[in-house]
Design a protein around this motif. Structure first.
Motif, PDB file in Angstrom:
ATOM      1  N   GLU A  42       2.028  -2.328  -7.712  1.00 53.74           N
ATOM      2  CA  GLU A  42       0.942  -1.985  -6.811  1.00 53.74           C
ATOM      3  C   GLU A  42       0.822  -0.462  -6.742  1.00 53.74           C
ATOM      4  O   GLU A  42       1.764   0.229  -6.353  1.00 53.74           O
ATOM      5  CB  GLU A  42       1.213  -2.563  -5.421  1.00 53.74           C
ATOM      6  N   PRO A  44      -1.960   3.143  -6.014  1.00 54.74           N
ATOM      7  CA  PRO A  44      -3.222   3.575  -5.400  1.00 54.74           C
ATOM      8  C   PRO A  44      -4.367   3.521  -6.405  1.00 54.74           C
ATOM      9  O   PRO A  44      -4.168   3.788  -7.596  1.00 54.74           O
ATOM     10  CB  PRO A  44      -2.934   5.014  -4.970  1.00 54.74           C
ATOM     11  N   LEU A  45      -5.568   3.212  -5.915  1.00 51.08           N
ATOM     12  CA  LEU A  45      -6.727   3.205  -6.794  1.00 51.08           C
ATOM     13  C   LEU A  45      -6.961   4.590  -7.380  1.00 51.08           C
ATOM     14  O   LEU A  45      -7.311   4.714  -8.559  1.00 51.08           O
ATOM     15  CB  LEU A  45      -7.963   2.741  -6.025  1.00 51.08           C
ATOM     16  N   TRP A  46      -6.775   5.647  -6.582  1.00 55.37           N
ATOM     17  CA  TRP A  46      -6.955   7.000  -7.076  1.00 55.37           C
ATOM     18  C   TRP A  46      -5.930   7.947  -6.447  1.00 55.37           C
ATOM     19  O   TRP A  46      -5.392   7.672  -5.378  1.00 55.37           O
ATOM     20  CB  TRP A  46      -8.374   7.526  -6.829  1.00 55.37           C
ATOM     21  N   TYR A  78      -7.416   7.796 -11.774  1.00 56.65           N
ATOM     22  CA  TYR A  78      -8.288   6.738 -11.271  1.00 56.65           C
ATOM     23  C   TYR A  78      -7.966   5.462 -12.022  1.00 56.65           C
ATOM     24  O   TYR A  78      -7.966   5.436 -13.252  1.00 56.65           O
ATOM     25  CB  TYR A  78      -9.762   7.111 -11.450  1.00 56.65           C
ATOM     26  N   GLU A 291      -3.895  10.280  -1.820  1.00 61.01           N
ATOM     27  CA  GLU A 291      -4.146   9.071  -2.575  1.00 61.01           C
ATOM     28  C   GLU A 291      -4.925   8.085  -1.699  1.00 61.01           C
ATOM     29  O   GLU A 291      -4.962   8.211  -0.473  1.00 61.01           O
ATOM     30  CB  GLU A 291      -2.855   8.433  -3.037  1.00 61.01           C
ATOM     31  N   SER A 292      -5.544   7.118  -2.352  1.00 62.40           N
ATOM     32  CA  SER A 292      -6.353   6.129  -1.624  1.00 62.40           C
ATOM     33  C   SER A 292      -5.469   5.138  -0.911  1.00 62.40           C
ATOM     34  O   SER A 292      -4.329   4.854  -1.330  1.00 62.40           O
ATOM     35  CB  SER A 292      -7.271   5.408  -2.600  1.00 62.40           C
ATOM     36  N   GLU A 293      -6.004   4.590   0.171  1.00 61.35           N
ATOM     37  CA  GLU A 293      -5.302   3.503   0.843  1.00 61.35           C
ATOM     38  C   GLU A 293      -5.428   2.196   0.072  1.00 61.35           C
ATOM     39  O   GLU A 293      -4.541   1.347   0.117  1.00 61.35           O
ATOM     40  CB  GLU A 293      -5.853   3.329   2.261  1.00 61.35           C
ATOM     41  N   ARG A 294      -6.549   2.061  -0.630  1.00 61.72           N
ATOM     42  CA  ARG A 294      -6.746   0.868  -1.452  1.00 61.72           C
ATOM     43  C   ARG A 294      -5.812   0.896  -2.648  1.00 61.72           C
ATOM     44  O   ARG A 294      -5.621   1.939  -3.275  1.00 61.72           O
ATOM     45  CB  ARG A 294      -8.208   0.786  -1.914  1.00 61.72           C
ATOM     46  N   THR A 295      -5.219  -0.207  -2.985  1.00 58.75           N
ATOM     47  CA  THR A 295      -4.298  -0.290  -4.106  1.00 58.75           C
ATOM     48  C   THR A 295      -4.792  -1.333  -5.109  1.00 58.75           C
ATOM     49  O   THR A 295      -5.606  -2.205  -4.797  1.00 58.75           O
ATOM     50  CB  THR A 295      -2.884  -0.671  -3.646  1.00 58.75           C
ATOM     51  N   VAL A 296      -4.280  -1.214  -6.347  1.00 58.63           N
ATOM     52  CA  VAL A 296      -4.591  -2.157  -7.419  1.00 58.63           C
ATOM     53  C   VAL A 296      -3.298  -2.494  -8.146  1.00 58.63           C
ATOM     54  O   VAL A 296      -2.310  -1.758  -8.058  1.00 58.63           O
ATOM     55  CB  VAL A 296      -5.614  -1.566  -8.406  1.00 58.63           C
TER      56      VAL A 296
END
Length: 299
Positions: A42, A44-46, A78, A291-296
């Motif tokens: 997991e 961060p998205l960015w 990204y 970093e983004s809160e959204r993760t991938v």
């Protein structure tokens, strides 16, 4: 475009040895290893941050003269579904993928060189900043997980790119390159925080690519520099080694060594060609600030 280097040894024997090492020796340094699915993490998205480093490289493929550059740049990662930038790989736009393959549009670049600072090219046009763009098909050949919790992967990339140059005033097209690449990457090599990579990349190129580096037109002929018209074909083989030390979740250091072998290359008879083997180095650090809160989920 890699920076090719040369070595007085048969390329075939050298390639067989290195491919065997990448495929068999490196994965077996820990005795208990088993083939497994790619490890997904997991992330961060960015990420945004800063990076700095130093680079030493030949002026151009086959040149014996080197240039040193210091760099300070923004750090951008990204990890989108289509567009992916950084994270240990070049920028690419992913068209299709599964656990076995990835089809994407990839990008690469190389620095310019001042001809007045090079003995063989003195009085000739400068070599501009080069960038490449084209499709690549990446196959995941094997993934391994080890008893010490480290893991590794072996990939084969088939890359075909258009080569272009720019002085940031205009863009010129210089033909095409085909670069199959075999890469072995080990996460947790020797230490949980260390990541090591070795890759082997033979290069074939069209005449215009060869000519950009090795042509000597009649107007640039001198007593020491004969006229020369390059041919298409084998350009050289690059063998790269790199390592990244993850200091913590935000900071990392990296170092790399790029070697190029030109034995058997098409244009070794050019008066601009000097060395069958060349070597380059890079060192630096990266610091991720936000970093983004959204993760991938990514390998």
């Amino acid at each position: 475009m890699i920076v090719p280097f040369r070595y007085q040894a048969p390329v075939g024997a050298l390639m067989k040895t290195l491919l065997a090492a990448a495929l068999f020796i490196a994965p077996c340094y820990v005795f208990a290893a088993e083939e497994t699915e790619p490890v997904m993490l997991e992330k961060p998205l960015w990420e945004l941050g800063v990076g700095a480093g130093a680079l030493v490289q030949p002026h151009y493929p086959g040149s014996s003269e080197h240039q040193t550059r210091g760099l300070g740049l923004p750090y951008v990662v990204y990890r989108g579904d289509v567009l992916r930038i950084g994270d240990g790989q070049s920028a690419r736009a992913v068209a299709a993928e599964n656990s076995f393959y990835e089809l994407s549009l990839s990008f690469a670049a190389a620095f310019d060189a001042d001809s007045d600072g090079n003995e063989l090219r003195e009085g000739m046009p400068d070599l501009d900043f080069i960038f490449e763009v084209g499709p690549q098909l990446v196959f995941s050949l094997a993934d391994f997980k080890y008893s010490d919790t480290s893991y590794s992967e072996v990939e084969l990339s088939l890359q075909a790119r258009a080569a272009l140059s720019t002085d940031f005033g205009s863009v010129d097209h210089h033909g095409y390159v085909f670069e199959p690449m075999l890469r072995y990457r080990h996460y947790g090599l020797f230490s949980p925080n260390f990541e090591g990579t070795v890759s082997v990349r033979p290069v074939l190129a069209t005449r215009d690519v060869h000519g950009y580096f090795y042509d000597v037109d009649s107007e640039f002929v001198t007593a020491e520099r004969a006229q020369y018209h390059a041919e298409s074909g084998y350009f050289g083989t690059g063998i790269n080694f790199s390592g990244t030390w993850h200091i913590n979740d935000k900071a990392r250091m990296f170092a790399g060594m790029q070697t190029s072998f030109h034995h058997g290359a098409e244009d070794r008879d050019s008066p601009l060609f000097e060395d069958d083997f060349t070597l380059g180095f890079a060192v630096g650090f990266i610091w991720s600030l936000i970093e983004s809160e959204r993760t991938v989920m990514r390998p």
